[in-house]
Design a protein around this motif. Structure first.
Motif, short mmCIF file in Angstrom:
data_model
loop_
_atom_site.label_atom_id
_atom_site.label_comp_id
_atom_site.label_asym_id
_atom_site.label_seq_id
_atom_site.Cartn_x
_atom_site.Cartn_y
_atom_site.Cartn_z
N LEU A 21 0.83 -1.21 0.00
CA LEU A 21 0.00 0.00 0.00
C LEU A 21 0.86 1.26 0.00
CD1 LEU A 21 -2.75 1.38 0.19
CD2 LEU A 21 -2.67 1.06 2.67
N VAL A 22 1.88 1.29 0.86
CA VAL A 22 2.77 2.45 0.91
C VAL A 22 3.48 2.64 -0.42
CG1 VAL A 22 4.87 3.37 1.98
CG2 VAL A 22 3.09 2.32 3.41
N LYS A 82 -2.92 6.39 -12.87
CA LYS A 82 -4.27 5.80 -12.79
C LYS A 82 -4.21 4.33 -12.42
CE LYS A 82 -6.87 8.85 -15.88
NZ LYS A 82 -7.64 8.94 -17.15
N ALA A 83 -3.25 3.61 -13.01
CA ALA A 83 -3.08 2.20 -12.66
C ALA A 83 -2.73 2.06 -11.19
CB ALA A 83 -2.00 1.56 -13.53
N ALA A 84 -1.84 2.93 -10.71
CA ALA A 84 -1.44 2.88 -9.30
C ALA A 84 -2.62 3.15 -8.38
CB ALA A 84 -0.32 3.89 -9.04
N GLN A 85 -3.51 4.05 -8.77
CA GLN A 85 -4.70 4.34 -7.95
C GLN A 85 -5.58 3.11 -7.80
OE1 GLN A 85 -6.41 7.67 -10.02
NE2 GLN A 85 -4.74 9.06 -9.43
N ILE A 86 -5.71 2.35 -8.89
CA ILE A 86 -6.52 1.12 -8.83
C ILE A 86 -5.85 0.11 -7.89
CG2 ILE A 86 -7.35 -0.85 -10.17
CD1 ILE A 86 -7.60 1.10 -12.57
N VAL A 87 -4.52 -0.02 -7.99
CA VAL A 87 -3.81 -0.96 -7.12
C VAL A 87 -3.93 -0.53 -5.66
CG1 VAL A 87 -1.60 -2.06 -6.61
CG2 VAL A 87 -2.22 -1.59 -8.98
N VAL A 88 -3.85 0.78 -5.39
CA VAL A 88 -4.03 1.30 -4.02
C VAL A 88 -5.40 0.89 -3.48
CG1 VAL A 88 -4.39 3.41 -2.67
CG2 VAL A 88 -2.41 3.22 -4.18
N CYS A 137 -5.38 -2.71 -2.53
CA CYS A 137 -4.67 -2.93 -1.26
C CYS A 137 -5.54 -2.53 -0.08
CB CYS A 137 -3.36 -2.15 -1.25
SG CYS A 137 -2.11 -2.78 -2.40
N GLU A 138 -6.25 -1.43 -0.21
CA GLU A 138 -7.15 -0.99 0.87
C GLU A 138 -8.24 -2.01 1.12
OE1 GLU A 138 -6.65 3.85 0.14
OE2 GLU A 138 -8.36 2.78 -0.71
#
Length: 464
Positions: A429-430, A447-453, A456-457
């Motif tokens: 997450l970090v 945008k891809a990173a936001q989906i992965v975040v 993780c949440e």
């Protein structure tokens, strides 16, 4: 609450709201029943594209094609039923004639669909629906959760069909249900032995094509005849194929320049013309060239040869794609089908006391993270979204490309306890929050990173 549970609750609430409408309750109950089934995959495409051949390859047995919708389900025994209008379905025989299975429906002039139960391993997780050439997109997708669409090249008619399959607000938002197949891939290279390599390169190019990429999750190339051969090769055929390699390479290649020459009277090997004609019909010129080359290369047992044919035909890649995009996402695809069904109901029979459900439906479709995950898997695998190699591998794993349970997403190959899983999620997450906040990164990267975040949440919530 997960998407499939939210939509299940909506179906139950809709049944209560529409309990006085027989037509509506029948419609809703059909979607409730679908929730408990394997994912339904329709196989569609233009005439003579090889739909039945591909279905046979996936099942692992040869069925004579029928001019009807044919559903193949898993079962302990071979049996078939014909549905022809209202009333009970009629059971019909399934019998082997020659080397093919035949569903004996001759006594029924008109059939809505034929349902075949068959003891095949593939059919434990999916239902395959072989569709007639004349079927419209609405008919093809009416009872299906997902679509395998077959084509030679991407032409205007193919794009129109795929666009029609997404011609609905929910379908456009959740365009996560289609894999395109370059069928008859051996014909792309005019029968050359490297034809499949050329076809796979074309498939990779289509994955990045701006006219194709919004309409499907993946594009794979498959040589249908070769794929069927990989699953159904018989001992007598293997013996005949090995016998062909007793000819010199030059002599055999000279006689494989055309079908007429291979099946003709001047063939330099004592092999009946009828046997050679049967080999042609089963494997085609390309298949015969490739198979005899493989036998010469050392794949000289039936087991070795069929393993190579699965790989070379593209069947293995297709099965992997079905697993990643369809089987492992069964709950999401079922929820998507139910959301489409609820939307149809609300449009056909609008009611004041269904307004809350209509608002819930819009909210669920707009906020469903599961659909975003599936679109990201497709974009990363097709190269439409690019991340550094080490980040891409982790992103694919976290959003479920290698399995959707927490252990698979987090990369554990053992039963890690909750503490280990939480530590792994927090670490990821970090890392991905930093990627999402990196102003120097390209927009699709963030945008891809936001989906992965968000993934993780969600995992963190599951582990608390």
């Amino acid at each position: 609450m997960t998407l499939d549970r939210v939509v299940w609750s909506m179906l139950q609430e809709a049944l209560a709201v529409y309990r006085d409408s027989p037509r509506a309750t029948t419609w809703l109950r059909s979607h409730v029943e679908r929730y408990t089934e394997p994912v339904r995959i329709a196989v569609a495409g233009r005439s003579r594209i090889g739909k039945s051949t591909l279905v046979n390859a996936l099942i692992g047995d040869e069925f004579a094609p029928l001019d009807s919708f044919v559903w193949y389900r898993g079962g302990t025994d071979a049996r078939a039923h014909v549905f022809s209008g209202p009333g009970r379905p009629h059971e019909v025989a399934v019998s082997r004639r020659g080397h093919r299975q035949h569903v004996e429906i001759g006594q029924y002039d008109r059939t809505d669909r034929v349902v075949v139960e068959w003891p095949a391993r593939t059919l434990r997780d999916i239902v395959l629906i072989d569709t007639p050439d004349t079927a419209t997109p609405e008919q093809v997708l009416g009872d299906a959760d997902a679509l395998l669409y077959l084509m030679r090249h991407v032409q205007d008619d193919d794009l129109k069909f795929l666009q029609s399959a997404n011609d609905h607000p929910i379908a456009r938002t959740a365009a996560v249900h289609t894999v395109a197949v370059l069928a008859r891939a051996d014909e792309i290279g005019a029968g050359r032995i490297d034809a499949l390599s050329s076809a796979k390169q074309i498939a990779r190019r289509y994955r990045r094509d701006v006219s194709v990429q919004p309409l499907c999750q993946n594009v794979v190339a498959v040589a249908g005849l070769l794929a069927v051969a990989a699953r159904t090769l018989r001992e007598d055929e293997f013996a005949a194929l090995r016998a062909l390699t007793s000819l010199s390479r030059e002599e055999l290649e000279d006689n494989l320049l055309s079908a007429d020459r291979f099946a003709g009277e001047q063939f330099p090997l004592a092999m009946e013309p009828a046997v050679r004609q049967a080999l042609l019909e089963r494997f085609g010129i390309f298949g015969l060239r490739l198979i005899t080359a493989l036998i010469r290369q050392g794949f000289d047992s039936q087991v070795k040869l069929t393993g190579q044919l699965v790989q070379r035909s593209g069947l293995g890649e297709l099965r992997d794609s079905i697993a990643v995009h369809f089987s492992e996402r069964r709950e999401i695809l079922k929820a998507r089908s139910a959301l489409l069904g609820l939307d149809v109901l609300f449009r056909m029979e609008p009611r004041q006391n269904a307004r809350k459900l209509m608002a819930d439906l819009e909210r669920v479709v707009a906020s469903a993270h599961d659909f975003r995950e599936l679109r990201l898997v497709a974009a990363l695998q097709a190269g439409r979204t690019k991340l550094p190699a080490e980040l891409q591998a982790e992103a694919l794993r976290l959003v479920g490309a290698e399995g959707t349970n927490p252990l698979a997403r987090l990369g554990f190959d053992y039963e890690a306890d909750a503490r280990e899983q939480r530590e792994m999620v927090l670490d990821a997450l970090v890392r991905w929050q930093a990627q999402a906040a990196d102003l120097h990164a390209p927009n699709d990267h963030r945008k891809a990173a936001q989906i992965v975040v968000r993934t993780c949440e969600g995992l963190l919530q599951q582990l608390h």
